[in-house]
Design a protein around this motif. Sequence first.
Motif, mmCIF file in Angstrom:
data_model
loop_
_atom_site.group_PDB
_atom_site.id
_atom_site.type_symbol
_atom_site.label_atom_id
_atom_site.label_comp_id
_atom_site.label_asym_id
_atom_site.label_seq_id
_atom_site.Cartn_x
_atom_site.Cartn_y
_atom_site.Cartn_z
ATOM 1 N N ASP A 1 0.868 -1.169 0.000
ATOM 2 C CA ASP A 1 0.000 0.000 0.000
ATOM 3 C C ASP A 1 0.910 1.225 0.000
ATOM 4 O O ASP A 1 1.894 1.261 0.734
ATOM 5 N N ALA A 2 0.615 2.176 -0.847
ATOM 6 C CA ALA A 2 1.456 3.379 -0.947
ATOM 7 C C ALA A 2 0.598 4.607 -0.709
ATOM 8 O O ALA A 2 -0.611 4.588 -0.919
ATOM 9 N N GLY A 3 1.237 5.651 -0.249
ATOM 10 C CA GLY A 3 0.522 6.903 -0.014
ATOM 11 C C GLY A 3 1.430 8.082 -0.290
ATOM 12 O O GLY A 3 2.639 7.935 -0.456
ATOM 13 N N PHE A 4 0.838 9.254 -0.344
ATOM 14 C CA PHE A 4 1.584 10.479 -0.572
ATOM 15 C C PHE A 4 1.249 11.458 0.545
ATOM 16 O O PHE A 4 0.104 11.574 0.956
ATOM 17 N N ILE A 5 2.251 12.155 1.014
ATOM 18 C CA ILE A 5 2.065 13.144 2.072
ATOM 19 C C ILE A 5 2.406 14.514 1.503
ATOM 20 O O ILE A 5 3.470 14.689 0.912
ATOM 21 N N VAL A 6 1.497 15.451 1.656
ATOM 22 C CA VAL A 6 1.738 16.836 1.221
ATOM 23 C C VAL A 6 1.433 17.764 2.390
ATOM 24 O O VAL A 6 0.645 17.434 3.277
ATOM 25 N N LYS A 7 2.071 18.908 2.389
ATOM 26 C CA LYS A 7 1.834 19.879 3.450
ATOM 27 C C LYS A 7 0.406 20.388 3.409
ATOM 28 O O LYS A 7 -0.187 20.551 2.344
ATOM 29 N N LYS A 8 -0.133 20.663 4.577
ATOM 30 C CA LYS A 8 -1.473 21.197 4.708
ATOM 31 C C LYS A 8 -1.567 22.529 3.967
ATOM 32 O O LYS A 8 -0.635 23.337 4.008
ATOM 33 N N ASP A 9 -2.658 22.748 3.289
ATOM 34 C CA ASP A 9 -2.933 23.987 2.550
ATOM 35 C C ASP A 9 -1.938 24.245 1.420
ATOM 36 O O ASP A 9 -1.685 25.394 1.066
ATOM 37 N N SER A 10 -1.353 23.186 0.857
ATOM 38 C CA SER A 10 -0.480 23.356 -0.297
ATOM 39 C C SER A 10 -0.961 22.452 -1.418
ATOM 40 O O SER A 10 -1.675 21.479 -1.187
ATOM 41 N N LYS A 11 -0.588 22.799 -2.627
ATOM 42 C CA LYS A 11 -0.961 22.002 -3.793
ATOM 43 C C LYS A 11 0.312 21.460 -4.435
ATOM 44 O O LYS A 11 1.294 22.184 -4.555
ATOM 45 N N PRO A 12 0.285 20.196 -4.861
ATOM 46 C CA PRO A 12 1.458 19.638 -5.538
ATOM 47 C C PRO A 12 1.725 20.378 -6.852
ATOM 48 O O PRO A 12 0.789 20.745 -7.562
ATOM 49 N N MET B 1 2.810 11.404 -8.943
ATOM 50 C CA MET B 1 1.710 10.725 -8.241
ATOM 51 C C MET B 1 0.791 10.009 -9.219
ATOM 52 O O MET B 1 0.391 8.865 -8.981
ATOM 53 N N ASN B 2 0.457 10.664 -10.312
ATOM 54 C CA ASN B 2 -0.445 10.046 -11.283
ATOM 55 C C ASN B 2 0.173 8.831 -11.961
ATOM 56 O O ASN B 2 -0.540 7.901 -12.334
ATOM 57 N N TYR B 3 1.491 8.823 -12.100
ATOM 58 C CA TYR B 3 2.159 7.647 -12.667
ATOM 59 C C TYR B 3 1.799 6.400 -11.860
ATOM 60 O O TYR B 3 1.446 5.362 -12.406
ATOM 61 N N PHE B 4 1.878 6.504 -10.528
ATOM 62 C CA PHE B 4 1.556 5.365 -9.669
ATOM 63 C C PHE B 4 0.058 5.146 -9.533
ATOM 64 O O PHE B 4 -0.419 4.018 -9.532
ATOM 65 N N LEU B 5 -0.699 6.214 -9.430
ATOM 66 C CA LEU B 5 -2.144 6.065 -9.289
ATOM 67 C C LEU B 5 -2.760 5.428 -10.529
ATOM 68 O O LEU B 5 -3.704 4.650 -10.431
ATOM 69 N N ASN B 6 -2.212 5.725 -11.695
ATOM 70 C CA ASN B 6 -2.732 5.140 -12.931
ATOM 71 C C ASN B 6 -2.494 3.643 -13.011
ATOM 72 O O ASN B 6 -3.208 2.933 -13.715
ATOM 73 N N LYS B 7 -1.513 3.149 -12.282
ATOM 74 C CA LYS B 7 -1.289 1.701 -12.228
ATOM 75 C C LYS B 7 -2.507 0.991 -11.646
ATOM 76 O O LYS B 7 -2.750 -0.176 -11.901
ATOM 77 N N TYR B 8 -3.268 1.694 -10.807
ATOM 78 C CA TYR B 8 -4.472 1.147 -10.190
ATOM 79 C C TYR B 8 -5.730 1.760 -10.778
ATOM 80 O O TYR B 8 -6.795 1.672 -10.185
ATOM 81 N N ASN B 9 -5.600 2.429 -11.918
ATOM 82 C CA ASN B 9 -6.721 3.096 -12.583
ATOM 83 C C ASN B 9 -7.428 4.092 -11.698
ATOM 84 O O ASN B 9 -8.642 4.206 -11.683
ATOM 85 N N LYS B 10 -6.663 4.839 -10.913
ATOM 86 C CA LYS B 10 -7.208 5.843 -10.018
ATOM 87 C C LYS B 10 -6.470 7.157 -10.241
ATOM 88 O O LYS B 10 -5.391 7.355 -9.728
#
Length: 57
Positions: A26-37, A45-54
């Motif tokens: 299981d993998a996750g991503f951590i970003v600072k509060k009130d910030s946008k990647p 992030m999308n490279y990995f998320l697309n592996k799961y069609n998400k």
Amino acid sequence: MDKLTHIEEFGNIYSMPIDEPTAFWDAGFIVKKDSKPNKAAKKFMNYFLNKYNKDMI
């Protein structure tokens, strides 16, 4: 999955391979509060998320 460190450098750590076909990572991503990647982070992030069609970004 490749190992994250070279455990052979430490005598008190043992690595045991998992040969269970039902095991999963299981993998996750951590970003600072009130910030946008930024664009590069979204692409990463999308490279990995697309592996799961998400596509969440």
